[in-house]
Design an enzyme around this catalytic site. Structure first.
Site, mmCIF file in Angstrom:
data_model
loop_
_atom_site.group_PDB
_atom_site.id
_atom_site.type_symbol
_atom_site.label_atom_id
_atom_site.label_comp_id
_atom_site.label_asym_id
_atom_site.label_seq_id
_atom_site.Cartn_x
_atom_site.Cartn_y
_atom_site.Cartn_z
ATOM 1 N N ALA A 9 0.810 -1.222 0.000
ATOM 2 C CA ALA A 9 0.000 0.000 0.000
ATOM 3 C C ALA A 9 0.840 1.268 0.000
ATOM 4 C CB ALA A 9 -0.935 -0.006 1.207
ATOM 5 N N ARG A 14 10.691 7.271 -1.524
ATOM 6 C CA ARG A 14 12.120 7.375 -1.819
ATOM 7 C C ARG A 14 12.464 6.995 -3.269
ATOM 8 N NH1 ARG A 14 13.586 3.968 3.521
ATOM 9 N NH2 ARG A 14 11.389 3.414 3.271
ATOM 10 N N LYS A 347 10.534 -7.719 -41.779
ATOM 11 C CA LYS A 347 9.342 -7.598 -40.938
ATOM 12 C C LYS A 347 8.215 -8.429 -41.517
ATOM 13 C CE LYS A 347 5.887 -5.258 -41.678
ATOM 14 N NZ LYS A 347 4.811 -4.318 -42.028
HETATM 15 C C1 UD1 Z 1 10.287 -2.431 6.888
HETATM 16 C C2 UD1 Z 1 10.415 -2.881 8.351
HETATM 17 C C3 UD1 Z 1 11.903 -3.015 8.678
HETATM 18 C C4 UD1 Z 1 12.559 -3.976 7.734
HETATM 19 C C5 UD1 Z 1 12.325 -3.564 6.277
HETATM 20 C C6 UD1 Z 1 12.785 -4.670 5.354
HETATM 21 C C7 UD1 Z 1 8.512 -1.905 9.521
HETATM 22 C C8 UD1 Z 1 8.060 -0.851 10.471
HETATM 23 N N1 UD1 Z 1 9.799 -1.898 9.211
HETATM 24 O O1 UD1 Z 1 10.869 -1.134 6.793
HETATM 25 O O2 UD1 Z 1 12.054 -3.484 10.032
HETATM 26 O O3 UD1 Z 1 13.957 -4.026 8.002
HETATM 27 O O4 UD1 Z 1 10.911 -3.368 6.025
HETATM 28 O O5 UD1 Z 1 12.713 -4.292 4.014
HETATM 29 O O6 UD1 Z 1 7.699 -2.700 9.084
HETATM 30 N N2 UD1 Z 1 3.317 -0.551 3.468
HETATM 31 C C9 UD1 Z 1 1.943 -0.632 3.487
HETATM 32 N N3 UD1 Z 1 1.251 0.271 4.228
HETATM 33 C C10 UD1 Z 1 1.854 1.236 4.980
HETATM 34 C C11 UD1 Z 1 3.275 1.308 4.951
HETATM 35 C C12 UD1 Z 1 3.969 0.397 4.199
HETATM 36 O O7 UD1 Z 1 1.352 -1.495 2.853
HETATM 37 O O8 UD1 Z 1 1.150 2.010 5.635
HETATM 38 C C13 UD1 Z 1 4.056 -1.521 2.657
HETATM 39 C C14 UD1 Z 1 4.946 -0.871 1.610
HETATM 40 O O9 UD1 Z 1 4.255 -0.738 0.382
HETATM 41 C C15 UD1 Z 1 6.099 -1.862 1.500
HETATM 42 C C16 UD1 Z 1 6.140 -2.527 2.874
HETATM 43 O O10 UD1 Z 1 4.921 -2.236 3.501
HETATM 44 O O11 UD1 Z 1 5.846 -2.854 0.526
HETATM 45 C C17 UD1 Z 1 7.280 -2.022 3.731
HETATM 46 O O12 UD1 Z 1 7.170 -0.601 3.890
HETATM 47 P P1 UD1 Z 1 8.445 0.333 3.894
HETATM 48 O O13 UD1 Z 1 7.989 1.723 4.121
HETATM 49 O O14 UD1 Z 1 9.278 0.063 2.713
HETATM 50 O O15 UD1 Z 1 9.179 -0.194 5.227
HETATM 51 P P2 UD1 Z 1 10.741 -0.143 5.505
HETATM 52 O O16 UD1 Z 1 11.107 1.214 5.944
HETATM 53 O O17 UD1 Z 1 11.470 -0.723 4.373
HETATM 54 MG MG MG Z 2 10.989 -1.125 2.464
#
Ligand code: UD1
Ligand code: MG
Length: 462
Positions: A9, A14, A347
């Site tokens: 979601a 970044r 082609k």
């Molecule tokens: C997350 C983990 C971190 C881990 C890392 C590994 C948490 C708090 N942290 O961090 O410990 O080392 O992944 O890659 O979980 N997403 C949603 N809804 C939201 C927020 C995020 O569905 O409200 C989804 C994003 O689309 C993504 C995944 O969750 O696919 C991870 O979110 P992201 O923001 O990338 O977390 P990281 O900072 O990478």
């Molecule tokens: Mg991530």
């Protein structure tokens, strides 16, 4: 009972892209397609995808995959908040929930199988996948006690200086006992640097947590920015090349070549430097490809040679030699032992066995018989500005250099076309066709002389 939830979601701030992060492509498939493919062998009863940012676009991109349940998370308040959205759809579900991050695309199915085994054998409330990284920046750090059990996960931005030193990181892949997770999910608080609900906080709240450390850390690479996207692409490419080298393909300079998952090679293929294979490309036994080829959805028979060639949605039968500098476009279909040389474009054309199109030609919308020799610079003029027309050339015919064949046109078998001809009418079998202005000879002719009283030039009067 196993359910799978994929977190997809988030916006992917970044990445700085218009495209939702999980739709970014990696070796020809999107991140989310790769994540979903990694868990099909587990045969889960339920597959839930948590979508939010550009949810419709993500949903549309996965329309071809059966049995996906889309769960909307709006707004996105963190990974814990994402899982809270499952409380209703998974109400009463008594099994395990495997949680995958939509941005961790290189997991091997075997690793997930091992995670599930570990989870079942340990009886823990959660089992998470971890890795030890030389540079753990950005990842959540996994805190373990003396017995090796996990006591907490601390996000990078919330780490104390001592916690920053921990090299064991959370891969974002977990197997939860769902009823136990469902009990603690409502208790999450946003008391952290990002003000979000962290799924990782449930680990400290659950009765027991264990982890499984992966041996190949490249599997758990998460993608948050373009540098990580490029790193994962490199890791995936290396994996694909290593797989094919183990199957008997020679790469002269592996790092300079890229592959897609859909590419397959026969035995004893040699791939020279700078070759790229995309889509569903098939390369037969004993082929020698490159240097410098791009093959997209191409089908090559055995013993084909191609040098500096682009072959897209085209078929090349056994024993053909292509290039250098040849372009086979969609619908080009070469029978065995053809030769296509430099600066030739083909082609939507069938070319019969053993035919040669060696130099500087365009063959479009044509059917060329077997054993035909297309002379240098022969062009099929297939387009009248509105419609495309077909050219047929019978077996054993030869077109002279610089022939223009104006379609629609049928040239019989064993025809010879004189060099420099513009052919607009059908030619019967066995004929010689000439369509050029007659050569004029002026014997003993002299050009203008430099005298002022020179006679007028009879050919080019002043
Ligand atoms: C997350 C983990 C971190 C881990 C890392 C590994 C948490 C708090 N942290 O961090 O410990 O080392 O992944 O890659 O979980 N997403 C949603 N809804 C939201 C927020 C995020 O569905 O409200 C989804 C994003 O689309 C993504 C995944 O969750 O696919 C991870 O979110 P992201 O923001 O990338 O977390 P990281 O900072 O990478
Ligand atoms: Mg991530």
């Amino acid at each position: 009972m196993l359910a799978i939830a994929v977190l997809a979601a988030g916006k992917g701030t970044r990445m700085k892209s218009q495209l939702p992060k999980v739709l970014q492509p990696l070796a020809g498939a999107t991140l989310i397609e790769r994540v979903l493919a990694s868990c099909t062998s587990l045969q889960p009863q339920r597959k839930l995808l948590i979508v939010g940012h550009q949810a419709e676009r993500v949903r549309e991109s996965l329309a071809a995959i059966d049995g996906l349940e889309f769960v909307l998370q709006q707004p996105q308040k963190g990974t814990g908040h994402a899982l809270q959205q499952l409380l209703t759809p998974l109400e009463g579900f008594q099994g395990n929930l495997l949680v995958l991050n939509g941005d961790v695309p290189l997991l091997r199915p075997e690793t997930l199988e091992r995670l599930l085994e570990r989870h079942t054998s340990s009886g823990a409330a959660v089992t998470l996948l971890t890795a030890r990284l030389p540079d753990p920046s950005g990842y959540g750090r996994v805190v373990v006690d003396a017995s090796g059990a996990v006591t907490a996960i601390v996000e990078h931005r919330d780490c104390s200086p001592a916690e920053l030193e921990i090299s064991l990181i959370n891969a974002g892949i977990y197997c939860f006992n769902w009823p136990q997770l469902a009990e603690v999910l409502p208790q999450l608080s946003a008391d952290n640097d990002q003000g979000e609900l962290y799924l990782t906080d449930t680990v400290a709240m659950l009765s027991s947590a264990v982890h499984l450390e992966v041996s190949d850390a490249s599997e758990i690479g998460g993608i948050n920015d373009r540098i990580q996207l490029a790193n994962c692409e490199a890791a995936l490419q290396e994996r694909l090349r290593n797989y094919w080298m183990a199957q008997g393909v020679t790469f002269i300079d592996p790092a300079s070549c890229t592959l897609s998952d859909g590419t397959s090679f026969g035995s004893d293929v040699v791939v020279e430097p700078q070759c790229h294979f995309r889509g569903q490309t098939r390369v037969g036994d004993g082929c020698r490809i490159g240097p410098g080829c791009l093959l997209v959805d191409a089908e090559l028979g055995d013993q084909v040679e191609a040098v500096y060639a682009v072959i897209r949605e085209a078929k090349v039968a056994a024993g053909c030699a292509i290039g250098p500098y040849a372009h086979l476009r969609p619908g080009a279909d070469l029978s065995a032992d053809c030769r296509v040389g430099n600066f030739v474009e083909i082609k939507k054309s069938l070319v019969g066995a053993g035919s040669k199109v060696n130099h500087l030609s365009y063959i479009g919308d044509a059917t060329v018989g077997a054993g035909v020799n297309i002379g240098a610079g022969t062009i099929t003029a297939n387009y009248d500005g509105v419609n495309k027309h077909r050219t047929a050339i019978g077996a054993g015919s030869k077109t002279g250099a610089n022939s223009v064949l104006v379609a629609p046109l049928t040239i019989g078998a064993n025809v010879t076309i004189g060099a420099g001809s513009c052919i607009t009418k059908d030619v019967p079998d066995g004929a010689l066709a000439l369509g050029r202005s007659r050569q004029l000879i002026k014997e003993n002719w002299r050009g203008p002389l430099p005298q002022t009283n020179a006679k007028p030039d009879p050919v080019n009067p002043a």
